[in-house]
Design a protein around this motif. Structure first.
Motif, short mmCIF file in Angstrom:
data_model
loop_
_atom_site.label_atom_id
_atom_site.label_comp_id
_atom_site.label_asym_id
_atom_site.label_seq_id
_atom_site.Cartn_x
_atom_site.Cartn_y
_atom_site.Cartn_z
N TRP A 137 0.83 -1.20 0.00
CA TRP A 137 0.00 0.00 0.00
C TRP A 137 0.87 1.26 0.00
O TRP A 137 0.61 2.20 -0.77
N LEU A 138 1.91 1.28 0.82
CA LEU A 138 2.79 2.44 0.88
C LEU A 138 3.51 2.66 -0.45
O LEU A 138 3.73 3.81 -0.87
N GLU A 139 3.86 1.57 -1.13
CA GLU A 139 4.47 1.71 -2.45
C GLU A 139 3.51 2.41 -3.42
O GLU A 139 3.92 3.31 -4.18
N SER A 140 2.25 2.05 -3.38
CA SER A 140 1.28 2.70 -4.26
C SER A 140 1.07 4.16 -3.88
O SER A 140 0.87 5.01 -4.75
N GLU A 141 1.14 4.47 -2.60
CA GLU A 141 0.99 5.85 -2.15
C GLU A 141 2.15 6.71 -2.65
O GLU A 141 1.95 7.79 -3.20
N ALA A 143 4.18 6.10 -5.03
CA ALA A 143 4.29 6.12 -6.49
C ALA A 143 3.45 7.24 -7.10
O ALA A 143 3.66 7.64 -8.24
N SER A 144 2.51 7.78 -6.31
CA SER A 144 1.60 8.80 -6.83
C SER A 144 1.96 10.22 -6.38
O SER A 144 1.37 11.19 -6.87
N ARG A 145 2.90 10.37 -5.44
CA ARG A 145 3.31 11.69 -4.97
C ARG A 145 4.67 11.57 -4.28
O ARG A 145 5.05 10.49 -3.84
N PRO A 146 5.40 12.68 -4.15
CA PRO A 146 6.76 12.59 -3.62
C PRO A 146 6.86 12.38 -2.12
O PRO A 146 7.84 11.80 -1.64
N TYR A 147 5.85 12.85 -1.37
CA TYR A 147 5.89 12.74 0.09
C TYR A 147 4.59 12.13 0.59
O TYR A 147 3.60 12.07 -0.13
N PHE A 148 4.60 11.72 1.85
CA PHE A 148 3.42 11.02 2.34
C PHE A 148 2.17 11.89 2.37
O PHE A 148 1.09 11.43 2.03
N ALA A 149 2.30 13.16 2.76
CA ALA A 149 1.12 14.00 2.84
C ALA A 149 0.77 14.64 1.51
O ALA A 149 -0.38 15.02 1.29
N GLY A 150 1.74 14.78 0.62
CA GLY A 150 1.45 15.44 -0.65
C GLY A 150 2.73 15.84 -1.36
O GLY A 150 3.67 15.06 -1.47
N ASP A 151 2.77 17.09 -1.82
CA ASP A 151 3.90 17.57 -2.61
C ASP A 151 5.00 18.20 -1.76
O ASP A 151 6.04 18.60 -2.30
N SER A 152 4.78 18.33 -0.46
CA SER A 152 5.78 18.96 0.39
C SER A 152 6.19 18.05 1.54
O SER A 152 5.41 17.20 2.01
N PHE A 153 7.41 18.22 2.00
CA PHE A 153 7.97 17.48 3.13
C PHE A 153 7.33 17.96 4.42
O PHE A 153 7.23 19.17 4.66
N SER A 176 12.55 -4.02 -4.76
CA SER A 176 11.32 -4.43 -5.44
C SER A 176 10.19 -3.43 -5.20
O SER A 176 9.15 -3.52 -5.85
N ARG A 177 10.40 -2.51 -4.27
CA ARG A 177 9.44 -1.42 -4.03
C ARG A 177 10.19 -0.11 -4.24
O ARG A 177 10.59 0.56 -3.27
N PRO A 178 10.38 0.28 -5.49
CA PRO A 178 11.27 1.42 -5.80
C PRO A 178 10.79 2.76 -5.28
O PRO A 178 11.61 3.63 -4.97
N ALA A 179 9.49 2.97 -5.20
CA ALA A 179 8.99 4.27 -4.73
C ALA A 179 9.35 4.48 -3.26
O ALA A 179 9.76 5.57 -2.87
N ILE A 180 9.19 3.45 -2.45
CA ILE A 180 9.56 3.57 -1.04
C ILE A 180 11.06 3.77 -0.91
O ILE A 180 11.53 4.63 -0.13
N MET A 181 11.85 3.02 -1.66
CA MET A 181 13.30 3.12 -1.56
C MET A 181 13.79 4.48 -2.06
O MET A 181 14.75 5.04 -1.51
N LEU A 184 13.03 6.87 0.81
CA LEU A 184 13.93 6.67 1.94
C LEU A 184 15.31 7.25 1.64
O LEU A 184 15.91 7.90 2.51
N ALA A 185 15.81 7.04 0.44
CA ALA A 185 17.12 7.60 0.08
C ALA A 185 17.10 9.12 0.16
O ALA A 185 18.06 9.75 0.64
N GLU A 186 16.01 9.73 -0.28
CA GLU A 186 15.90 11.19 -0.22
C GLU A 186 15.84 11.68 1.21
O GLU A 186 16.44 12.71 1.55
#
Length: 206
Positions: A137-141, A143-153, A176-181, A184-186
């Motif tokens: 689920w977090l991968e899909s989240e 994958a659709s935006r850069p941060y968890f809440a939206g476009d800002s950190f 295997s979950r590139p969006a999460i990785m 995390l790197a950022e």
């Protein structure tokens, strides 16, 4: 002066990160886990009866619970709080609670299962599937935006850092979950994150 009672390899690393992002002066009092039990030392009970970390002394209060501490410090500083748009604000509050309320329980269960050796093996696949549902689920989240809440950190990203780092360490999170990785790197590349590592001492999940 804000005082952070910081336990190595613990949730309190997120508080140091937040304070570095805010540019707030603070003092760190470090504690080491007991080698046999990996629990916080008894000396933390002198600060709070539960003897847990983080404990933050600020404005005459001794605050516990990472999410509550973050909400207090964010409101106090007026930065890194919920986005202005309603969907972003909802996501922000959701992840501020989800990190500990929903994602950490299967990670804690995996930690206990690992310590049980052969006795824990039958339970591992079931708990791993539970965690995999969260990670999918977090991968899909992300994958659709850069941060968890939206476009800002926001502070929601800081709250989510610990369970995601723990998932990489013991929950099977990998490329295997590139969006999460990517996320995390950022996060770990942020100057304030690196400064918090220097302030807190060795951290196994970085």
């Amino acid at each position: 002066m804000i005082i952070v009672h910081h336990l190595n390899n613990s949730r309190s690393q997120r508080i140091l990160w937040l304070l570095e992002e805010l540019g707030e002066p603070y003092q760190v009092i470090r504690y080491e886990r007991e080698r046999k039990t990996m629990r916080a030392p008894a000396t933390l009970r002198a600060i709070h009866p539960l003897g847990r970390s983080p404990v933050v002394q600020v404005d005459g209060h001794a605050l516990i619970e990472t999410g509550a501490i973050m909400e207090y410090l964010v409101a106090r500083a007026g930065r890194f709080g919920p986005p202005a748009d309603a969907p972003g604000a909802i996501r922000y509050r959701q992840y501020m609670h989800y990190a500990e309320g929903s994602m950490m329980p299967p990670l804690l269960a995996l930690l206990i299962i690992g310590k049980l050796g052969l006795l824990g093996r039958p339970a591992r696949p079931t708990v791993q599937r539970m965690l995999d549902d969260h990670l999918d689920w977090l991968e899909s989240e992300l994958a659709s935006r850069p941060y968890f809440a939206g476009d800002s950190f926001t502070a929601a990203d800081m709250m989510m850092s610990f369970p995601i780092e723990a998932s990489r360490a013991r929950g099977g999170l990998n490329g295997s979950r590139p969006a999460i990785m990517r996320w995390l790197a950022e996060m770990q590349a942020r100057p304030a994150y690196q400064a918090a590592l220097a302030a807190g001492g060795p951290y196994a999940y970085a």
